[in-house]
Design a protein around this motif. Sequence first.
Motif, PDB file in Angstrom:
ATOM      1  N   PRO A  43       4.995   9.178 -11.738  1.00 50.55           N
ATOM      2  CA  PRO A  43       4.772  10.338 -10.594  1.00 50.55           C
ATOM      3  C   PRO A  43       5.572   9.716  -9.404  1.00 50.55           C
ATOM      4  O   PRO A  43       5.694   8.540  -9.073  1.00 50.55           O
ATOM      5  N   HIS A  44       5.558  10.768  -8.537  1.00 55.97           N
ATOM      6  CA  HIS A  44       5.997  10.534  -7.104  1.00 55.97           C
ATOM      7  C   HIS A  44       4.974  11.067  -6.055  1.00 55.97           C
ATOM      8  O   HIS A  44       4.819  12.415  -6.141  1.00 55.97           O
ATOM      9  N   GLY A  45       4.391  10.395  -5.191  1.00 57.32           N
ATOM     10  CA  GLY A  45       3.760  10.778  -4.385  1.00 57.32           C
ATOM     11  C   GLY A  45       3.036   9.490  -3.443  1.00 57.32           C
ATOM     12  O   GLY A  45       3.044   8.384  -3.994  1.00 57.32           O
TER      13      GLY A  45
ATOM     14  N   ASP B 220       0.590  -1.230   0.145  1.00 56.07           N
ATOM     15  CA  ASP B 220       0.105   0.106   0.048  1.00 56.07           C
ATOM     16  C   ASP B 220       0.901   1.257  -0.058  1.00 56.07           C
ATOM     17  O   ASP B 220       0.956   1.920   0.851  1.00 56.07           O
ATOM     18  N   PHE B 221       1.550   1.372  -0.982  1.00 55.55           N
ATOM     19  CA  PHE B 221       2.436   2.704  -1.324  1.00 55.55           C
ATOM     20  C   PHE B 221       2.639   3.226  -2.517  1.00 55.55           C
ATOM     21  O   PHE B 221       2.029   2.463  -3.677  1.00 55.55           O
ATOM     22  N   GLY B 222       2.765   4.358  -2.604  1.00 52.15           N
ATOM     23  CA  GLY B 222       2.787   5.033  -4.113  1.00 52.15           C
ATOM     24  C   GLY B 222       3.722   4.553  -4.891  1.00 52.15           C
ATOM     25  O   GLY B 222       3.420   4.846  -6.163  1.00 52.15           O
ATOM     26  N   CYS B 223       4.614   3.993  -4.747  1.00 49.63           N
ATOM     27  CA  CYS B 223       5.560   3.316  -5.445  1.00 49.63           C
ATOM     28  C   CYS B 223       6.076   2.063  -4.783  1.00 49.63           C
ATOM     29  O   CYS B 223       6.421   1.703  -3.791  1.00 49.63           O
ATOM     30  N   VAL B 224       6.387   1.200  -5.994  1.00 48.85           N
ATOM     31  CA  VAL B 224       6.954  -0.106  -5.414  1.00 48.85           C
ATOM     32  C   VAL B 224       8.063  -0.319  -6.613  1.00 48.85           C
ATOM     33  O   VAL B 224       7.824  -0.623  -7.826  1.00 48.85           O
ATOM     34  N   TRP B 225       9.192  -0.407  -5.925  1.00 46.42           N
ATOM     35  CA  TRP B 225      10.452  -0.756  -6.829  1.00 46.42           C
ATOM     36  C   TRP B 225      10.735  -2.519  -6.799  1.00 46.42           C
ATOM     37  O   TRP B 225      10.424  -2.866  -5.535  1.00 46.42           O
TER      38      TRP B 225
ATOM     39  N   ILE C 195      15.016   3.493  -5.170  1.00 43.41           N
ATOM     40  CA  ILE C 195      15.155   4.949  -5.090  1.00 43.41           C
ATOM     41  C   ILE C 195      15.212   5.702  -6.428  1.00 43.41           C
ATOM     42  O   ILE C 195      15.245   6.618  -6.577  1.00 43.41           O
ATOM     43  N   PRO C 196      15.173   4.911  -7.724  1.00 43.87           N
ATOM     44  CA  PRO C 196      15.552   5.637  -8.849  1.00 43.87           C
ATOM     45  C   PRO C 196      14.235   6.394  -9.108  1.00 43.87           C
ATOM     46  O   PRO C 196      13.353   5.701  -8.931  1.00 43.87           O
ATOM     47  N   LEU C 197      14.280   7.591  -9.675  1.00 40.62           N
ATOM     48  CA  LEU C 197      12.908   8.417 -10.125  1.00 40.62           C
ATOM     49  C   LEU C 197      13.378   8.965 -11.702  1.00 40.62           C
ATOM     50  O   LEU C 197      14.395   8.963 -11.986  1.00 40.62           O
ATOM     51  N   VAL C 198      12.292   8.952 -12.287  1.00 38.75           N
ATOM     52  CA  VAL C 198      12.420   9.445 -13.578  1.00 38.75           C
ATOM     53  C   VAL C 198      11.275  10.597 -13.609  1.00 38.75           C
ATOM     54  O   VAL C 198      10.367  10.612 -13.001  1.00 38.75           O
TER      55      VAL C 198
END
Length: 484
Positions: A451-453, A434-439, A444-447
Amino acid sequence: MTTALRRLRNYIDGEFRDAADGRTTEVVNPATGEAYATAPLSAAADVDAAMAAAEAAFPAWRDLIPAERQKVLLKIADRFEERAEELIAAESENCGKPVALVRSEEIPPMVDQIRFFAGAARMLEGRSAGEYMDGFTSIIRREPVGVCAQVAPWNYPMMMAVWKFAPALAAGNTVVIKPSDTTPASTVLIADIIGSVLDELGHSRGVFNVICGDRETGRLMVEHKVPAMASITGSVRAGMQVAESASKDLKRVHLELGGKAPVVVFEDTDIAKAVEDISVAGYFNAGQDCTAATRVLVQESIHDEFVAALAKAAAETKTGAVDDEDVLYGPLNNANQLKQVKGFIERLPAHAKIEAGGEQVGEKGYFFAPTVVSGLKQDDEIVQHEVFGPVITVQSFSDEKQAVEWANGVEYALASSVWTKDHARAMRMSRSLDFGCVWINTHIPLVAEMPHGGFKKSGYGKDLSAYGFDDYTRIKHVMTSLDG
């Protein structure tokens, strides 16, 4: 003999100004613990002036065709590259960050993000026009919201300023932004860069304004009658205060708050590779990152081996001077943050074990050793609350069900990662977390395009991507009669 402190100023309507009442606050270099500058401690008169400038500049900026706003943002990106060394020096002094890492890890993505939103300026999409009632045509207009009050944090003051002003300006809004009171230098420099570009291209410099100050200054900005939107990156407490203040006149609110990212490591993981990547993602920027890989959950069959490898990696991780190219991170940002991190370590329960680090290092500044803490339980304070320091905690889980339960069992929901060679398991976990991003097998990489949130107490709204751009727009329905 004392060295004179550099004097930073607000940037309002194209002019650098002191606070109207002359009040200032000292700005401290966290690598030395010594003051190097003063900045305005802005009050109501300063906020009024900045908001008036942004309000006056809004109609002309809003009415520009998107290609013209794109031209401004592309020129800003070019100027960031041209003045990169100034930006690097300011951010390093702001935060005590290693110079080499600011140069390699912050300048390139910032420039890329500005250019991304320059392109987004020309992609103001709405659903197609059509006839949904006989004799009438409906169309959708996507418009800027107006003046945006923005508050940036101290962990990435320069990059977070970009995340805020770039989509806002691209969408046709004007901006008043406040950096943290501990890290104003790079934002003031950004004001000089953006102001010069606006001036060169013939636009009002009131489009972009910078106000320095403390929490009270931020409160005055959010509660001011002019802004249509308030955006903050900061703590959960600060986000709640902003949401409450903005509710008084129903301002739109954009909140990117804390995180407590679970890093779920299954027994089929390549331990050496996972430890290497997780250590970097946990200790980078001294762990002062809402997405930092600082809460590790390891399957019990590999727990001991993993902890030993992680402790060894921590011992080999270096923190230190800004000009040392071998260091991974610099100091904590301020004395209060150092006190907070120390407090978490001092309050560890008896069943916890410090495997590495756990203490302040160096004779000056706010440096803290890379730390690993094992033996923790799900309800321990250090597991449930954001440390925001170079401290990685480790818990041992039995199976996938327990991993999901513990991973989701915190109030934050910003980012997470799963480490496994089993594709089906990775897909199940990405659905369940239940998180806005799952790697998956990274962290930690972002592009700019994605979206980030987060969810829950990590806030709402998105940074980066077309979703972040949309947050700075509003939707209008226009219906016209076909009878003429």
